[in-house]
Design an enzyme around this catalytic site. Structure first.
Site, PDB file in Angstrom:
ATOM      1  N   GLY A 206       0.822  -1.203   0.000  1.00 42.19           N
ATOM      2  CA  GLY A 206       0.000   0.000   0.000  1.00 42.19           C
ATOM      3  C   GLY A 206       0.857   1.255   0.000  1.00 42.19           C
ATOM      4  O   GLY A 206       2.008   1.247  -0.446  1.00 42.19           O
ATOM      5  N   SER A 207       0.303   2.327   0.532  1.00 42.99           N
ATOM      6  CA  SER A 207       0.967   3.628   0.485  1.00 42.99           C
ATOM      7  C   SER A 207       2.117   3.713   1.481  1.00 42.99           C
ATOM      8  O   SER A 207       2.155   3.003   2.488  1.00 42.99           O
ATOM      9  CB  SER A 207      -0.041   4.735   0.788  1.00 42.99           C
ATOM     10  OG  SER A 207      -0.410   4.708   2.160  1.00 42.99           O
ATOM     11  N   ALA A 208       3.054   4.617   1.196  1.00 41.14           N
ATOM     12  CA  ALA A 208       4.173   4.844   2.106  1.00 41.14           C
ATOM     13  C   ALA A 208       3.679   5.357   3.450  1.00 41.14           C
ATOM     14  O   ALA A 208       4.205   4.980   4.507  1.00 41.14           O
ATOM     15  CB  ALA A 208       5.156   5.830   1.483  1.00 41.14           C
ATOM     16  N   ALA A 210       0.867   4.705   5.043  1.00 43.13           N
ATOM     17  CA  ALA A 210       0.357   3.605   5.858  1.00 43.13           C
ATOM     18  C   ALA A 210       1.480   2.670   6.277  1.00 43.13           C
ATOM     19  O   ALA A 210       1.510   2.178   7.414  1.00 43.13           O
ATOM     20  CB  ALA A 210      -0.719   2.842   5.092  1.00 43.13           C
ATOM     21  N   GLY A 211       2.429   2.415   5.371  1.00 44.19           N
ATOM     22  CA  GLY A 211       3.544   1.535   5.705  1.00 44.19           C
ATOM     23  C   GLY A 211       4.410   2.089   6.824  1.00 44.19           C
ATOM     24  O   GLY A 211       4.840   1.353   7.720  1.00 44.19           O
ATOM     25  N   GLU A 229       5.675  -3.176   1.235  1.00 47.18           N
ATOM     26  CA  GLU A 229       5.843  -2.763  -0.167  1.00 47.18           C
ATOM     27  C   GLU A 229       5.015  -1.503  -0.344  1.00 47.18           C
ATOM     28  O   GLU A 229       3.796  -1.540  -0.272  1.00 47.18           O
ATOM     29  CB  GLU A 229       5.386  -3.879  -1.098  1.00 47.18           C
ATOM     30  CG  GLU A 229       5.893  -3.705  -2.530  1.00 47.18           C
ATOM     31  CD  GLU A 229       5.075  -2.710  -3.332  1.00 47.18           C
ATOM     32  OE1 GLU A 229       5.524  -1.546  -3.478  1.00 47.18           O
ATOM     33  OE2 GLU A 229       3.992  -3.076  -3.781  1.00 47.18           O
TER      34      GLU A 229
END
Length: 470
Positions: A206-208, A210-211, A229
């Protein structure tokens, strides 16, 4: 926690699916109770059940593809390629598990034995994205199951129907409903699942943003395996080549396949001065020929809508921001219907911008940056906190060697698009693109951990120093 989860078809705005969110505690508890029996199954049994899963997907391939097309908005032809990738993942994962986590026999003292074997982690939380709602989570789930883990899968709240269909295929194959579970929910359920004490690993795509939040949340939980990822601000660098038409096609494929909603999509075209006029003109002309339409249209479109109106609004705002801060429009982004998220492919020259925003603009928006030579092109390509995919068009083998050696990315291509990575290779990036846990062929690495053993049939030991005589 979240209220009811509702999914809509991007191309029509019609409601497709709805459900109440799941119970995180109950789901994880059920998974924990199921894990010992699943882990105790012979590897051959787990592999056979995964092969049956592939057959179940194959039986319903057309139905599955139609659902993916409806819920994501991607063209039907592209949805079919996603289903095929789901099917092929099983054989690739079996081969990868044998290669990456095979048993080893080592020399040991006193005629004993030494070995390296691998164990599963336990309960794995898989958090899936909306752009490939079957393929990408499946790329975590299948390797995790083969290794002996059980899975709690929370699909994106934007594509839960595809997630449900995928899980049902596992169940029809004979894999217990407790071994692979669907957890319906939004961000609240996702956060609760990640932090749950009964979860042994978190596999996220997902998005940076959220990561990073997941990484921060689990900073005090080193016992949990975490694979992130998180996309990219990917460069495609064009140097000298006489094949302008082919180069332009590679740029279009890289930037606008899946309406730009691929983590490996090219966000920045970095082009040498001598190539600029011819290449940009060809890219602009080819972009103008792209068919944008609903998934089942005839003739088949190259692009469908983006995932929803919120995403379309954000992309329109981003284009206007670039335009008002020094960008020069080469091809404007337009939106024919304000009620639906169809966007035209947009191209904007941002060379003159004092500060280009280093963000992942997840849609059909390509920035163009002019450079003098390859060294400046490499420097500009590396002018990002991300590092997922990069591609060089043109140049000599020596140029590519220099590009490969100096570019910061987990996927580096030459005269190929930035996207379309092989499942038989590792898939992951550096910087804000990942945490050195590449997926695809290397998913086996984070689905099991190595255990070293020294072994003898009977106890045998002696101490030669430091004891009084008996």
């Amino acid at each position: 926690m979240s209220s009811e989860i509702v999914s809509f078809e991007p191309a029509t705005g019609k409601e497709l699916w709805r459900s109440a969110p799941g119970d995180v505690d109950a789901t994880v508890d059920r998974a924990r109770r199921a894990w010992p029996a699943w882990a105790a199954q012979p590897l051959a049994t787990r592999i056979e059940l995964c092969r049956r899963f592939a057959n179940e997907v194959r039986k319903k391939a057309d139905e599955f593809a139609e659902l993916i097309a409806r819920e994501t908005g991607k063209p039907l032809w592209e949805a079919h390629t996603e289903v095929e990738t789901v099917i092929k993942k099983v054989d690739i994962s079996v081969t990868a598990y044998a290669e990456r986590t095979g048993q080893k026999k080592l020399d040991s003292a006193l005629q004993g034995k030494a070995a390296v074997r691998h164990k599963p982690h336990g309960v794995m939380a898989v958090l899936g994205p909306y752009n490939f709602p079957a393929h990408l989570p499946n790329g975590h789930i299948v390797p995790a199951l083969i290794a002996g883990n059980v899975v709690v899968f929370k699909p994106s709240e934007k594509t839960p129907a595809v997630g449900e269909f995928l899980v049902e295929c596992f169940h029809r194959a004979g894999i217990s409903a407790a071994v692979v579970q669907l957890l319906v929910g939004g961000p609240d359920e996702g956060k609760a699942l990640v932090a749950h004490r009964g979860v042994d690993g978190v596999l996220f795509t997902g998005s940076a943003q959220a990561g990073i939040a997941i990484n921060r949340k689990l900073a005090t939980s080193p016992g949990k395996i975490v694979a992130l990822e998180m996309g990219g601000n990917n460069p495609i660098v064009a140097m000298d080549t006489p094949k302008i038409s082919d180069a332009a096609t590679l740029v279009i494929q890289s930037a606008f396949t899946s309406a730009g909603q691929r983590c490996t999509a090219a966000r920045r075209l970095i082009v040498k001065d001598s190539m600029y006029d011819d290449l940009v003109a060809e890219v602009k002309a080819l972009a103008g020929r792209i068919l944008v339409d609903e998934p089942f249209a005839d003739p088949a479109p190259f692009m469908g809508p983006v995932i929803d109106n919120q995403a379309a609004d954000q992309l329109m705002e981003s284009f206007l921001y670039l335009l008002s801060n020094g960008g020069k429009a080469i091809r404007h982004m337009t939106r024919p219907n304000d009620d639906l998220p169809f966007l035209s492919p947009a191209i904007i020259d941002t060379t003159a911008m004092a500060e280009r925003p280093d963000v992942e603009l997840f849609g059909p928006l390509l920035q163009v940056i002019r450079v003098a030579d390859l060294d400046e092109g490499i420097a500009e390509a590396n002018n990002t906190r991300f590092g997922l995919s990069a591609s060089l068009i043109g140049g000599t083998p020596q140029d590519y060697n220099r590009f490969w050696a100096n570019i910061r990315a987990g996927i580096v291509n030459w005269n190929r698009p930035t996207n379309g990575a092989s499942s038989a290779a590792p898939f992951g990036g550096v910087g804000l693109s990942g945490n050195h846990r590449p997926a695809a062929y290397y998913a086996a690495d984070y689905c099991a951990y190595p255990v070293a053993s020294t072994e003898m049939d009977q106890p045998r030991a002696s101490v030669g120093v430091g004891f009084k005589d008996a």
